[in-house]
Write an enzyme that holds these catalytic residues in place. Structure first.
Site, PDB file in Angstrom:
ATOM      1  CE  LYS A  39      44.547  28.148  28.384  1.00 54.20           C
ATOM      2  NZ  LYS A  39      43.418  28.163  27.272  1.00 54.20           N
ATOM      3  N   GLY A  40      49.506  32.936  27.792  1.00 52.78           N
ATOM      4  CA  GLY A  40      50.234  34.151  28.407  1.00 52.78           C
ATOM      5  C   GLY A  40      50.412  35.307  27.197  1.00 52.78           C
ATOM      6  CG  ASP A 237      38.476  30.397  16.415  1.00 52.78           C
ATOM      7  OD1 ASP A 237      38.454  29.761  17.489  1.00 52.78           O
ATOM      8  OD2 ASP A 237      39.524  30.567  15.912  1.00 52.78           O
ATOM      9  CB  ALA A 240      42.109  34.038  22.106  1.00 50.36           C
ATOM     10  CB  ALA A 241      36.175  33.797  23.874  1.00 53.63           C
ATOM     11  N   GLY A 242      38.422  34.085  26.228  1.00 55.53           N
ATOM     12  CA  GLY A 242      38.776  34.213  27.791  1.00 55.53           C
ATOM     13  C   GLY A 242      39.876  34.926  27.854  1.00 55.53           C
ATOM     14  CG  ASP A 243      43.397  33.613  26.429  1.00 50.96           C
ATOM     15  OD1 ASP A 243      43.419  33.108  27.476  1.00 50.96           O
ATOM     16  OD2 ASP A 243      43.961  33.001  25.426  1.00 50.96           O
ATOM     17  CB  SER A 282      40.399  36.794  17.158  1.00 51.52           C
ATOM     18  OG  SER A 282      40.655  36.395  18.658  1.00 51.52           O
TER      19      SER A 282
HETATM   20  O1  RIB Z   1      42.969  30.355  25.077  1.00 49.69           O
HETATM   21  C1  RIB Z   1      43.575  30.025  24.044  1.00 49.69           C
HETATM   22  C2  RIB Z   1      44.803  29.531  23.709  1.00 49.69           C
HETATM   23  O2  RIB Z   1      45.071  28.197  24.435  1.00 49.69           O
HETATM   24  C3  RIB Z   1      45.565  28.998  22.322  1.00 49.69           C
HETATM   25  O3  RIB Z   1      46.005  30.187  21.756  1.00 49.69           O
HETATM   26  C4  RIB Z   1      46.229  27.948  22.583  1.00 49.69           C
HETATM   27  O4  RIB Z   1      47.583  28.301  22.387  1.00 49.69           O
HETATM   28  C5  RIB Z   1      46.207  27.653  24.253  1.00 49.69           C
HETATM   29  O5  RIB Z   1      46.995  27.866  24.778  1.00 49.69           O
END
Ligand code: RIB
Length: 299
Positions: A39-40, A237, A240-243, A282
């Site tokens: 996430k980071g 997929d 990482a949508a939230g990230d 993505s």
């Molecule tokens: O938010 C998605 C991420 O959560 C992924 O990339 C995985 O590594 C987890 O940390």
């Protein structure tokens, strides 16, 4: 104002499956792919792709030969990235045919963030700088306390949620960005919107960004509510949508963009990420969001 993202780096092993494996079931995956994630790292890359400068701090193992390069390539400042003896963090991710996922994390190097390393990194930042955090590294509560003492503006994405996060004094935070499940877990309710009511009453100075999946997102700031509808895309997929949303939101905020436009772009970037495979890979660039945003329909 500088932006520091202090967080996790993972190697994501992504298994394409018909459905998410059930307890006791053995399932054959259709495909295995390896992607940069954590996430980071994902959020730092999203900030950089959204055209804001970002410093990244976190730990990788001596075994890493992919994540450092990925961060560098995306234009993230990695001077504070620390190499440790533990192996690099990993995520085992199942993605089903509807793009939904299920994730197991092995912290590895992400669990080697020490108080000494935190002190050393924070020395390079000042009052008013932004600190973006998630919940995938060790000593998070210490990090929040020290950064708050310095007067940094802390934005917390409490993901993945754990009970110990409730020990955080929310008065130390500038903004909390969470999804509906995290909001419900935090205050023990069945309605995520209750979090907004609770935060407004107990912490009126705290900004809250609540993402509600297909229902879009809500920002609460100084008693004012901003709403953004979600865009609809064929889901490939959702990882990482939230990230992506978080990174675009933080970048827009720091670039002084209009609030509604920040939410609109964050939402569009996140939808585009859902239409592609992988986590960090993505995340769309600012120009891609510009090109695609008007062709996206609301969910
Ligand atoms: O938010 C998605 C991420 O959560 C992924 O990339 C995985 O590594 C987890 O940390």
């Amino acid at each position: 104002m500088k932006i520091l993202d202090f967080g996790s780096c993972n190697i994501d092993y992504v298994y394409d499956v018909e459905h998410i494996v059930q307890p006791g079931e053995t399932l054959v995956a259709n495909k295995l792919s390896k992607f940069p994630g954590g996430k980071g790292l994902n959020q730092a890359i999203a900030i950089s792709k959204a055209n804001a400068q970002v410093f990244f701090a976190g730990c990788i193992g001596e075994d890493d030969n992919m994540l450092r390069h990925t961060l560098e390539q995306a234009g993230v400042d990695i001077h504070h990235l620390h190499t440790v003896k533990e192996s690099t963090g990993q995520a085992i991710i199942q993605v089903d045919k509807n793009g939904e996922n299920s994730i197991v994390i092995y912290r590895g190097a992400n669990g080697a963030v020490t108080v000494e390393y935190i002190d050393q990194v924070l020395k390079q930042f000042d009052s008013g700088d932004i600190l973006l955090l998630q919940n995938e590294i060790s000593n998070l509560i210490y990090l929040i306390k020290k950064a708050a003492e310095k007067g940094m503006k802390i934005i917390l994405n409490p993901s993945p949620f754990e009970e110990q996060l409730k020990k955080i004094d929310l008065r130390d935070l500038y903004c909390v960005m969470l999804n509906e499940t995290e909001a419900m877990q935090w205050i023990g309710t069945k309605n995520a919107n209750d979090f907004l009511v609770w935060a407004q009453k107990e912490y009126p100075n705290l900004q809250v960004v609540l993402t509600l999946g297909k229902e879009g997102s809500v920002l609460l700031r100084n008693g004012e509510v901003y709403k953004q509808k979600a865009f609809s895309v064929p889901a490939v997929d959702t990882t990482a949508a939230g990230d992506t949303f978080t990174g675009y939101f933080v970048a827009g905020l720091c670039r002084g963009m209009d609030t509604s436009e920040v939410l609109r772009r964050a939402s569009a970037a996140s939808a585009i990420a859902v239409s592609r495979k992988g986590a960090a890979s993505s995340i769309p660039t600012y120009d891609e969001v510009d090109t695609l945003i008007d062709s996206l329909a609301f969910a």
